[in-house]
Design a protein around this motif. Structure first.
Motif, PDB file in Angstrom:
ATOM      1  N   ARG A 315       0.839  -1.203   0.000  1.00 11.99           N
ATOM      2  CA  ARG A 315       0.000   0.000   0.000  1.00 11.99           C
ATOM      3  C   ARG A 315       0.875   1.255   0.000  1.00 11.99           C
ATOM      4  NH1 ARG A 315      -5.547  -0.761   1.044  1.00 11.99           N
ATOM      5  NH2 ARG A 315      -5.733   1.459   1.553  1.00 11.99           N
ATOM      6  N   PRO A 316       0.563   2.203  -0.880  1.00 17.02           N
ATOM      7  CA  PRO A 316       1.380   3.418  -0.983  1.00 17.02           C
ATOM      8  C   PRO A 316       1.155   4.350   0.197  1.00 17.02           C
ATOM      9  CG  PRO A 316      -0.511   3.573  -2.424  1.00 17.02           C
ATOM     10  CD  PRO A 316      -0.533   2.187  -1.853  1.00 17.02           C
ATOM     11  N   LYS A 317       2.180   5.138   0.499  1.00 19.43           N
ATOM     12  CA  LYS A 317       2.097   6.137   1.558  1.00 19.43           C
ATOM     13  C   LYS A 317       2.057   7.556   0.996  1.00 19.43           C
ATOM     14  CE  LYS A 317       4.529   3.244   4.930  1.00 19.43           C
ATOM     15  NZ  LYS A 317       5.696   3.141   5.848  1.00 19.43           N
ATOM     16  N   GLY A 318       2.273   7.685  -0.309  1.00 19.04           N
ATOM     17  CA  GLY A 318       2.288   9.006  -0.905  1.00 19.04           C
ATOM     18  C   GLY A 318       2.179   8.920  -2.416  1.00 19.04           C
ATOM     19  N   THR A 319       2.270  10.063  -3.081  1.00 22.15           N
ATOM     20  CA  THR A 319       2.127  10.248  -4.523  1.00 22.15           C
ATOM     21  C   THR A 319       0.703   9.902  -4.967  1.00 22.15           C
ATOM     22  OG1 THR A 319       2.803   8.061  -5.380  1.00 22.15           O
ATOM     23  CG2 THR A 319       4.551   9.629  -4.815  1.00 22.15           C
ATOM     24  N   PHE A 320       0.507   9.782  -6.280  1.00 27.22           N
ATOM     25  CA  PHE A 320      -0.784   9.270  -6.771  1.00 27.22           C
ATOM     26  C   PHE A 320      -0.565   8.042  -7.648  1.00 27.22           C
ATOM     27  CE2 PHE A 320      -0.043  13.451  -9.037  1.00 27.22           C
ATOM     28  CZ  PHE A 320       0.565  12.929 -10.164  1.00 27.22           C
ATOM     29  N   TYR A 321       0.477   7.257  -7.287  1.00 26.24           N
ATOM     30  CA  TYR A 321       0.788   6.042  -8.023  1.00 26.24           C
ATOM     31  C   TYR A 321       0.606   4.796  -7.157  1.00 26.24           C
ATOM     32  CZ  TYR A 321       3.309   9.517 -10.802  1.00 26.24           C
ATOM     33  OH  TYR A 321       3.645  10.631 -11.535  1.00 26.24           O
ATOM     34  N   LEU A 322       0.314   3.675  -7.825  1.00 26.82           N
ATOM     35  CA  LEU A 322       0.389   2.358  -7.215  1.00 26.82           C
ATOM     36  C   LEU A 322       1.310   1.518  -8.080  1.00 26.82           C
ATOM     37  CD1 LEU A 322      -2.954   3.232  -7.108  1.00 26.82           C
ATOM     38  CD2 LEU A 322      -2.809   1.413  -5.407  1.00 26.82           C
ATOM     39  N   PHE A 323       1.996   0.574  -7.445  1.00 31.23           N
ATOM     40  CA  PHE A 323       2.992  -0.229  -8.159  1.00 31.23           C
ATOM     41  C   PHE A 323       2.781  -1.708  -7.836  1.00 31.23           C
ATOM     42  CE2 PHE A 323       7.595  -1.103  -9.299  1.00 31.23           C
ATOM     43  CZ  PHE A 323       7.508  -0.612 -10.596  1.00 31.23           C
ATOM     44  N   PRO A 324       1.674  -2.268  -8.313  1.00 28.12           N
ATOM     45  CA  PRO A 324       1.328  -3.648  -7.954  1.00 28.12           C
ATOM     46  C   PRO A 324       2.237  -4.673  -8.616  1.00 28.12           C
ATOM     47  CG  PRO A 324      -0.251  -2.748  -9.510  1.00 28.12           C
ATOM     48  CD  PRO A 324       0.647  -1.616  -9.126  1.00 28.12           C
ATOM     49  N   GLY A 325       2.329  -5.832  -7.968  1.00 23.31           N
ATOM     50  CA  GLY A 325       3.084  -6.950  -8.510  1.00 23.31           C
ATOM     51  C   GLY A 325       2.190  -7.887  -9.312  1.00 23.31           C
ATOM     52  N   ILE A 326       2.786  -8.520 -10.323  1.00 25.62           N
ATOM     53  CA  ILE A 326       2.035  -9.409 -11.216  1.00 25.62           C
ATOM     54  C   ILE A 326       2.642 -10.802 -11.262  1.00 25.62           C
ATOM     55  CG2 ILE A 326       1.142  -7.556 -12.668  1.00 25.62           C
ATOM     56  CD1 ILE A 326       3.471  -8.234 -14.635  1.00 25.62           C
ATOM     57  N   GLU A 327       3.413 -11.152 -10.248  1.00 24.88           N
ATOM     58  CA  GLU A 327       4.113 -12.443 -10.288  1.00 24.88           C
ATOM     59  C   GLU A 327       3.144 -13.623 -10.405  1.00 24.88           C
ATOM     60  OE1 GLU A 327       3.384 -11.098  -6.076  1.00 24.88           O
ATOM     61  OE2 GLU A 327       4.382 -10.198  -7.818  1.00 24.88           O
ATOM     62  N   LYS A 328       1.936 -13.479  -9.879  1.00 24.91           N
ATOM     63  CA  LYS A 328       0.966 -14.580  -9.944  1.00 24.91           C
ATOM     64  C   LYS A 328       0.485 -14.849 -11.366  1.00 24.91           C
ATOM     65  CE  LYS A 328      -0.753 -13.454  -5.320  1.00 24.91           C
ATOM     66  NZ  LYS A 328      -1.921 -12.944  -4.556  1.00 24.91           N
ATOM     67  N   THR A 329       0.625 -13.883 -12.261  1.00 21.18           N
ATOM     68  CA  THR A 329       0.162 -14.080 -13.641  1.00 21.18           C
ATOM     69  C   THR A 329       1.140 -14.893 -14.474  1.00 21.18           C
ATOM     70  OG1 THR A 329       1.213 -12.102 -14.589  1.00 21.18           O
ATOM     71  CG2 THR A 329      -0.952 -11.820 -13.524  1.00 21.18           C
ATOM     72  N   GLY A 330       2.400 -14.923 -14.066  1.00 20.42           N
ATOM     73  CA  GLY A 330       3.419 -15.607 -14.854  1.00 20.42           C
ATOM     74  C   GLY A 330       3.858 -14.845 -16.086  1.00 20.42           C
ATOM     75  N   LEU A 331       3.378 -13.613 -16.262  1.00 18.68           N
ATOM     76  CA  LEU A 331       3.704 -12.809 -17.429  1.00 18.68           C
ATOM     77  C   LEU A 331       4.809 -11.808 -17.110  1.00 18.68           C
ATOM     78  CD1 LEU A 331       0.116 -11.954 -18.736  1.00 18.68           C
ATOM     79  CD2 LEU A 331       1.642 -13.765 -19.562  1.00 18.68           C
TER      80      LEU A 331
END
Length: 385
Positions: A315-331
């Motif tokens: 969960r982000p603490k600032g800015t207006f960005y999120l940077f989620p991980g996609i490791e579960k997709t395998g892509l």
């Protein structure tokens, strides 16, 4: 005649577009939701626009002082002293045509060929380009989602060599949304003092911190002389197109930066600087009216993202960005973003553009209203990988 490309400097012949608006993707779908670029969706506040109009009519359409409008510099000093309780004299301030220009001027001013610049990966991608344009070498110190994007002291120290001259520190951080507390700032200060390094502090999301109060790096006791602070009116005041920012540093460094700037653009736009004076005067109202709306969007987006099974999120603490991980997709990040575009008509940015530890992630910019965010997440929830 030889091929035109052969005339291009070798260092640019195979360069890619980097972090820029994907206009081709935007043209492909009429219902596309663009969450890719960090440009605030709100129009600059009327009070700022009206001030610019009046000042233009009053004659502020000429070259100004190349170091910046003296009234704006005084306003910057007054605001800094009021907000952060640290004295700031005008000879420590240079007005720049954006913080990106400011960072480029820092690199050009302090780096000799082969000097090393430490960045914390994931990082804003222009840092590498700016360092390399100045003849420097970009050295990544990784941070990881599994560690909450924390800066690890051992990894930082291991990256330092006799050629290290500068650390770039972005707080709050684009792209991860991480906000760093006093203990991290003090860590950077200790390391910089021990190795006699400069720190370029990119603090353009000053008001987009949602936990605690923002602490500028140069306010840590004993650090002001080795910190070059970059700030901007683009994000904090929703003035991305006005192209005006400030650098705060020792006068000797700013003099060199100003001299280089004279060879590039001479001065930041006069009208934009007059508008910036008004922006500082109403900074609290701007935060309450606009910036807090981004906090609501970020929290909403984080809540929705945590319900999507193929994603992970710090969960982000600032800015207006999120940077989620996609490791579960395998892509890969590129393949995932392409699939999201083609299957959901949602445009986001692959994490690989932000350094080595950006792989396996993508960036979302919450620069649309809650209704559009809801639609984007509804579409994403309908996908499976």
């Amino acid at each position: 005649m030889r091929p035109v490309k052969s005339y291009i400097a070798k260092r640019f012949q195979n360069s890619d577009a980097g972090l820029s608006l994907d206009t081709d993707a935007l043209a492909r779908y009429s219902d596309i939701i663009d969450l890719s670029i960090g440009d605030t969706d709100f129009i600059t506040d009327d009070a700022i626009i009206d001030t610019a109009f009046r000042e233009a009519k009053a004659g502020y359409t000429h070259y100004g002082d190349p170091k910046g409008d003296p009234e704006l510099i005084r306003s910057v000093c007054d605001a800094w002293q009021t907000d952060f309780k640290q004295p700031l004299s005008p000879d420590h301030v240079l007005v720049t045509a954006s913080s990106s220009m400011g960072m480029a001027l820092v690199m050009l001013s302090v780096l000799d060929p082969g000097d090393e610049v430490i960045v914390f990966s994931p990082y804003f991608s222009l840092y590498r380009t700016q360092a390399e344009l100045a003849g420097g070498v970009c050295v990544e110190v990784p941070t990881y989602a599994s560690e909450g994007w924390a800066i690890d002291e051992a990894r930082l120290r291991a990256a330092i060599t006799p050629r290290t001259k500068l650390i770039v520190f972005n707080n709050p951080c684009n792209p991860t949304g991480m906000g760093y507390d006093r203990s991290t700032l003090e860590l950077l200060g200790r390391v910089a003092e021990e190795h006699d390094l400069l720190i370029a502090a990119d603090e353009i999301y000053t008001t987009y911190l949602y936990e605690g109060d923002f602490i500028p790096l140069r306010t840590i006791p004993g650090l002001a002389h080795r910190v070059i602070t970059l700030n901007s009116f683009s994000k904090n005041f929703l003035m991305t197109g006005w192209r005006v920012g400030v650098a705060i540093a020792e006068p000797e460094i700013l003099e060199v930066m100003s001299n280089i700037n004279n060879s590039l653009i001479y001065t930041a736009p006069s009208i934009s600087q007059r508008a910036a004076i008004q922006a500082l005067a109403i900074r609290q109202a701007i935060r309450e009216k606009y910036v807090l709306a981004y906090r609501d969007r970020i929290f909403y987006a984080a809540d929705r993202m945590e319900q999507i099974p193929y994603l992970s999120l710090v969960r982000p603490k600032g800015t207006f960005y999120l940077f989620p991980g996609i490791e579960k997709t395998g892509l890969s990040a590129e393949d995932f973003c392409q699939a999201l575009l083609e299957r959901a008509h949602v445009l986001v940015t692959p994490g690989t553009l932000f350094g080595s530890t950006g792989a396996g992630h993508f960036r979302i910019a919450c620069t649309v209203g809650l209704d559009r965010l809801k639609e984007a997440f509804d579409r994403m929830e309908g996908l499976s990988f």
